[in-house]
Design an enzyme around this catalytic site. Structure first.
Site, short mmCIF file in Angstrom:
data_model
loop_
_atom_site.label_atom_id
_atom_site.label_comp_id
_atom_site.label_asym_id
_atom_site.label_seq_id
_atom_site.Cartn_x
_atom_site.Cartn_y
_atom_site.Cartn_z
N HIS A 145 -1.47 5.09 7.31
CA HIS A 145 -0.84 5.35 6.02
C HIS A 145 -0.54 6.85 5.89
O HIS A 145 -1.27 7.66 6.44
CB HIS A 145 -1.75 4.92 4.88
CG HIS A 145 -2.01 3.45 4.84
ND1 HIS A 145 -3.10 2.89 5.49
CD2 HIS A 145 -1.34 2.43 4.26
CE1 HIS A 145 -3.08 1.59 5.30
NE2 HIS A 145 -2.03 1.27 4.57
N SER A 203 0.81 -1.22 0.00
CA SER A 203 0.00 0.00 0.00
C SER A 203 0.84 1.26 0.00
O SER A 203 0.40 2.31 -0.50
CB SER A 203 -0.94 0.01 1.21
OG SER A 203 -0.22 -0.07 2.42
N ASP A 241 -6.57 7.57 8.67
CA ASP A 241 -6.50 6.29 9.39
C ASP A 241 -5.31 6.24 10.36
O ASP A 241 -5.20 5.29 11.13
CB ASP A 241 -6.45 5.10 8.42
CG ASP A 241 -5.15 5.00 7.62
OD1 ASP A 241 -4.20 5.76 7.88
OD2 ASP A 241 -5.09 4.15 6.71
#
Length: 274
Positions: free
Chosen positions: A242, A77, A239
Site C-alpha cells: 500500500h 483500501s 508492507d
C-alpha cells in the site's frame, strides 16, 4: 487491497486464464509464498479523519450541513488510505482540503471505503452513502477483484450499476479505475506480469462502462504507475503493498483536478439551466 492474502487467489486466477501446467503452477505458488512472507498481513485498520474542512485548511470539525459540499469516498483500501501514517496524510483528507480551497466552501468528508472490498461489496457502501446522498463521490475499486478471480465483465458491470445509483440520486461521481498491480515489487515475476495484465484489463473494462454512462474516469494506472515504479522506496508503506503518506499525496494530486473539474462542470450546468 489486502496484500498477502490476495496473492494466493491470484495464482488460481492465472491458472484459470492461462491453463497453467503443473510446473508453472508450482513456480507461481512458490513465488506467491515468498511474496506473502515479505508483505505480511496488515496490522492496523486505516485511519479516519471524517468531518468538516474549511478553505483555510482547518479541520476536521464536527460535520454540519450549512453551505458545505458533502464529499463521500467509497471503495477499497486505496480509497480508505491504508498505509498512511497520520490522519492528515489520508488521501481523502488531502482531497477534502484541496476541494475546500479550490471551491472556496467548506467540505464535509464521509468515508465509506473499507479495506479488502471488491466491486461486489460496493452496493452496501452505496446503500450507506445514499442515506444522505453526497454532492460529490470518489470511487476507487478493483484491485481485490483481480486477486479474487472476479470476472472482469461482471466487475465492470457492477461498477456501472452502482455509479448509476449515485448519479441518479444527484451525486457527481468520479472513479479512479483499477491501478496497475505490476508496481508491487514484492510480487515476483512472472506473477507480477500476470497481475499487471489482469488489472490493466479490468481498468480498460471499467473505463468503457463509465464512458458509456457519462461518468468521469481517472486512469490511476497511467497516471501513478511511472512514479511508483521509479520511487518504490519513497512511495510505499512498510508492507510494500500500500502507498504511504507521500504516495497518497501523489495520488491525491492526480485526483484533485478531475474532482474539481467535475464540480465546476456542475456549476456551469446549473448556471446555464441545463
Amino acid at each position: 487491497m489486502t496484500g498477502a492474502r490476495a496473492l494466493k487467489a491470484l495464482i488460481f486466477a492465472a491458472g484459470s486464464v492461462g491453463g497453467l501446467s503443473g510446473a508453472a503452477y508450482g513456480l507461481l505458488t512458490g513465488q506467491s509464498k515468498r511474496a506473502r512472507s515479505i508483505i505480511g498481513l496488515p496490522k492496523d485498520l486505516p485511519l479516519n479523519a471524517d468531518g468538516l474542512y474549511f478553505p483555510d485548511g482547518s479541520g476536521p470539525f464536527p460535520p454540519t450541513r450549512g453551505d458545505s459540499l458533502s464529499f463521500a469516498v467509497l471503495g477499497d483500501s486505496l480509497a480508505a488510505g491504508l498505509g498512511a501514517e497520520l490522519p492528515d496524510l489520508l488521501p481523502a483528507v488531502r482531497l477534502a482540503r484541496g476541494l475546500a480551497d479550490e471551491l472556496d466552501r467548506p467540505v464535509r468528508l464521509v468515508t465509506h471505503a473499507i479495506s479488502g472490498s471488491r466491486t461486489t461489496d460496493l452496493e452496501a457502501q452505496v446503500d450507506r452513502a445514499l442515506i444522505d446522498p453526497p454532492d460529490l463521490a470518489l470511487v476507487i475499486i478493483g484491485g481485490n477483484d483481480v486477486t479474487t478471480r472476479t470476472s472482469i465483465g461482471m466487475s465492470a458491470t457492477l461498477l456501472g450499476r452502482q455509479t448509476t445509483r449515485l448519479a441518479n440520486a444527484g451525486t457527481t461521481v468520479v472513479v479512479g479505475t483499477c491501478p496497475d498491480l505490476g508496481i508491487i515489487q514484492p510480487i515476483p515475476q512472472p506473477l507480477r506480469t500476470i497481475a499487471s495484465r489482469y488489472s490493466l484489463s479490468l481498468a480498460r473494462a471499467q473505463r468503457r462502462v463509465l464512458d458509456q454512462l457519462g461518468v468521469r474516469a481517472v486512469s490511476l494506472a497511467a497516471l501513478l504507475s511511472p512514479e511508483f515504479y521509479a520511487r518504490p522506496r519513497d512511495l510505499f508503506s512498510d508492507d510494500r503493498f500500500h502507498p504511504n503518506g507521500e504516495g497518497y499525496e501523489f495520488a491525491a494530486n492526480v485526483l484533485l483536478a478531475p474532482l474539481c473539474a467535475a464540480m465546476h462542470s456542475v456549476r456551469v450546468a446549473s448556471w446555464s439551466g441545463v
